[in-house]
Design a protein around this motif. Structure first.
Motif, short mmCIF file in Angstrom:
data_model
loop_
_atom_site.label_atom_id
_atom_site.label_comp_id
_atom_site.label_asym_id
_atom_site.label_seq_id
_atom_site.Cartn_x
_atom_site.Cartn_y
_atom_site.Cartn_z
N THR A 140 -7.06 4.02 -11.41
CA THR A 140 -6.89 3.30 -10.15
C THR A 140 -5.52 2.61 -10.10
O THR A 140 -4.73 2.71 -11.05
CB THR A 140 -8.02 2.26 -10.00
OG1 THR A 140 -7.95 1.63 -8.72
CG2 THR A 140 -7.96 1.20 -11.09
N MET A 141 -5.25 1.92 -9.00
CA MET A 141 -4.07 1.08 -8.87
C MET A 141 -4.51 -0.38 -8.86
O MET A 141 -5.39 -0.76 -8.08
CB MET A 141 -3.31 1.39 -7.57
CG MET A 141 -2.65 2.76 -7.54
SD MET A 141 -1.39 3.03 -8.81
CE MET A 141 -0.15 1.80 -8.37
N SER A 152 1.79 1.61 -3.73
CA SER A 152 0.68 1.85 -4.66
C SER A 152 0.06 3.23 -4.47
O SER A 152 -0.22 3.93 -5.46
CB SER A 152 -0.38 0.75 -4.50
OG SER A 152 -0.87 0.71 -3.18
N VAL A 153 -0.14 3.65 -3.23
CA VAL A 153 -0.73 4.97 -3.00
C VAL A 153 0.25 6.05 -3.40
O VAL A 153 -0.13 7.07 -4.00
CB VAL A 153 -1.17 5.12 -1.54
CG1 VAL A 153 -1.62 6.56 -1.25
CG2 VAL A 153 -2.31 4.15 -1.23
N ASN A 181 0.81 -1.21 0.00
CA ASN A 181 0.00 0.00 0.00
C ASN A 181 0.84 1.27 0.00
O ASN A 181 0.42 2.29 -0.56
CB ASN A 181 -0.95 -0.01 1.20
CG ASN A 181 -2.03 -1.07 1.05
OD1 ASN A 181 -2.84 -1.02 0.14
ND2 ASN A 181 -2.02 -2.04 1.95
N ILE A 236 0.06 6.55 -7.27
CA ILE A 236 -1.10 7.26 -7.83
C ILE A 236 -1.13 8.72 -7.37
O ILE A 236 -1.56 9.61 -8.11
CB ILE A 236 -2.42 6.53 -7.49
CG1 ILE A 236 -3.53 7.02 -8.43
CG2 ILE A 236 -2.81 6.68 -6.03
CD1 ILE A 236 -4.76 6.13 -8.46
N ASN A 294 -10.59 3.39 -1.76
CA ASN A 294 -10.77 2.18 -2.57
C ASN A 294 -11.76 2.47 -3.70
O ASN A 294 -12.45 3.50 -3.70
CB ASN A 294 -11.19 0.97 -1.72
CG ASN A 294 -12.56 1.12 -1.08
OD1 ASN A 294 -13.51 1.62 -1.68
ND2 ASN A 294 -12.68 0.66 0.16
N ASP A 295 -11.82 1.59 -4.66
CA ASP A 295 -12.65 1.81 -5.85
C ASP A 295 -14.13 1.85 -5.53
O ASP A 295 -14.89 2.63 -6.13
CB ASP A 295 -12.39 0.71 -6.89
CG ASP A 295 -11.06 0.84 -7.58
OD1 ASP A 295 -10.39 1.88 -7.40
OD2 ASP A 295 -10.68 -0.10 -8.32
N ARG A 326 -2.79 3.01 3.69
CA ARG A 326 -3.08 3.86 2.53
C ARG A 326 -3.15 5.34 2.94
O ARG A 326 -2.62 6.21 2.24
CB ARG A 326 -4.38 3.42 1.86
CG ARG A 326 -4.26 2.05 1.23
CD ARG A 326 -5.55 1.59 0.56
NE ARG A 326 -5.40 0.21 0.10
CZ ARG A 326 -6.30 -0.46 -0.60
NH1 ARG A 326 -7.44 0.13 -0.94
NH2 ARG A 326 -6.09 -1.71 -0.98
N HIS A 372 -8.54 2.95 -5.90
CA HIS A 372 -7.46 2.01 -5.60
C HIS A 372 -8.03 0.61 -5.57
O HIS A 372 -9.09 0.38 -4.99
CB HIS A 372 -6.83 2.34 -4.24
CG HIS A 372 -5.56 1.58 -3.96
ND1 HIS A 372 -5.55 0.21 -3.73
CD2 HIS A 372 -4.27 1.98 -3.89
CE1 HIS A 372 -4.30 -0.18 -3.52
NE2 HIS A 372 -3.51 0.89 -3.61
N ASP A 373 -7.36 -0.33 -6.20
CA ASP A 373 -7.64 -1.78 -6.18
C ASP A 373 -7.85 -2.36 -7.58
O ASP A 373 -7.67 -3.54 -7.78
CB ASP A 373 -8.86 -2.18 -5.33
CG ASP A 373 -8.64 -1.95 -3.86
OD1 ASP A 373 -7.46 -1.89 -3.43
OD2 ASP A 373 -9.64 -1.81 -3.13
#
Length: 344
Positions: free
Chosen positions: A298-299, A168-169, A165, A172, A252-253, A198, A283-284
């Protein structure tokens, strides 16, 4: 000609002219027995309606070929995706998946643990409820069989496979800062450890990029209905006079889906093209994120590798007859990939 019927393994073994243990070996793994014996059994199977009750046979053993899979909900396509991949991995390796959902309720997670233990599963792959999990229930499971966690680590020192996380965060946030106004972070209730990670990564990355972080905490009671939470949070912000920025990064998405619906209902045009009013990212890489309108930036979590590594870690212990029942603690943290779509 009608096929012969046999009522038990003993009856069928006698008809084949082999012993009961030899027949059991055949159904476990045909390569364990001699070719001439294997052909004799297969010829008898073609002439009969015999189907062994493999489930009952496995329950009579100290260790079955069943592996439990326990997740908070099967209404979330992310869990559906990962569980499907785990099932295929297990089947390919000769194990039977037994999948149970706790429906996001601690008492049902505890009940699921009792069910898995009663089925004598050889091990379990678990996505815990997080803060909502009853410690005693997971303790009972981990004391009895090897357990590997995914998506969210447990309070115990258990093997874990999940998303990086922090990476990934950060990725983005950096993309959104480069491509437009720095993002405001729309948080979800912190029911699981990955939500904390996150939020902290957003704050740290914004500061590294030279911007002041702005986290909007979700004001609704904790719930797994993330779409509703996102929609309601956006409505509250609109009611107070508008949004705090023109770029929103959702935790999150599913939360982003709700935020996008509320923005659309308020007449805002979402997207990164000229003339758009707001950018929204998530995200996700939820399986539905590519089909929103506009499609969601998104990620993407590495779902296939999460499934493969979780199964690999668990079976290292399950398949070793001499090993201790516990899996050696380890963490497999996988990077996510930026997916740029039309929303941001």
């Amino acid at each position: 000609m009608a096929k012969k019927t046999y009522r038990s393994m003993d009856d069928f073994a006698a008809a084949c002219g082999v012993s009961r243990p030899t027949l059991s070996k055949y159904f476990d793994d045909p390569t364990q027995i001699k070719e001439v014996t294997r052909k004799r059994i297969e010829a008898a199977l073609k002439k009969s309606n015999f189907e062994p009750n493999l489930f009952a046979r496995h329950l009579n053993r100290k260790r079955t070929k069943n592996i439990g899979i326990l997740v908070p909900t099967m209404s979330d396509p992310f869990y559906v995706q990962v569980v499907s991949l785990i099932e295929l991995e297990l089947r390919a390796k000769g194990f039977w998946p037994v999948q149970i959902s706790s429906h996001t309720r601690p008492e049902l997670e505890e009940e699921a643990v009792r069910t898995l233990l009663s089925l004598k599963v050889a091990g379990a792959i678990v996505a815990p409820l997080g803060a909502g999990s009853r410690r005693s229930a997971l303790a009972r499971l981990t004391d009895a069989i090897p357990v590997v966690c995914f998506d969210s680590p447990s309070a115990f020192d258990l093997p874990f496979v999940g998303n990086d996380n922090a990476q990934s965060v950060a990725a983005i946030v950096q993309y959104l800062c480069r491509s437009g106004e720095p993002p405001v972070f729309l948080d979800v209730p912190h029911m699981m450890a990955n939500t904390n990670e996150r939020t902290e990564s957003y704050r740290a990355t914004m500061r590294r990029e030279g911007h002041e972080p702005l986290v909007i905490e979700c004001e609704s009671s904790p719930s797994w209905e993330f779409e509703r939470l996102g929609y309601e949070q956006m409505q509250r912000m609109f009611a107070r006079g508008g949004l705090p920025g023109k770029t929103l990064l959702c935790a999150n998405d599913r939360f982003a889906f709700g935020a996008m619906a509320a923005a659309f209902a308020s007449g805002l045009k979402i997207g990164r093209a000229e003339g758009c009013d707001i950018r929204i990212a998530g995200h996700d890489d939820h399986p539905l994120s590519r089909y929103t309108c506009p499609s969601l930036t998104t990620m993407a979590q590495n779902a296939p590798e999460i499934a493969a590594k979780a199964v690999e870690l668990l079976l290292k212990s399950v398949e070793d007859e001499e090993a201790d029942r516990k899996v050696a603690p380890s963490r497999v943290i996988l990077e996510a990939t930026l997916v740029m779509r039309e929303s941001a």
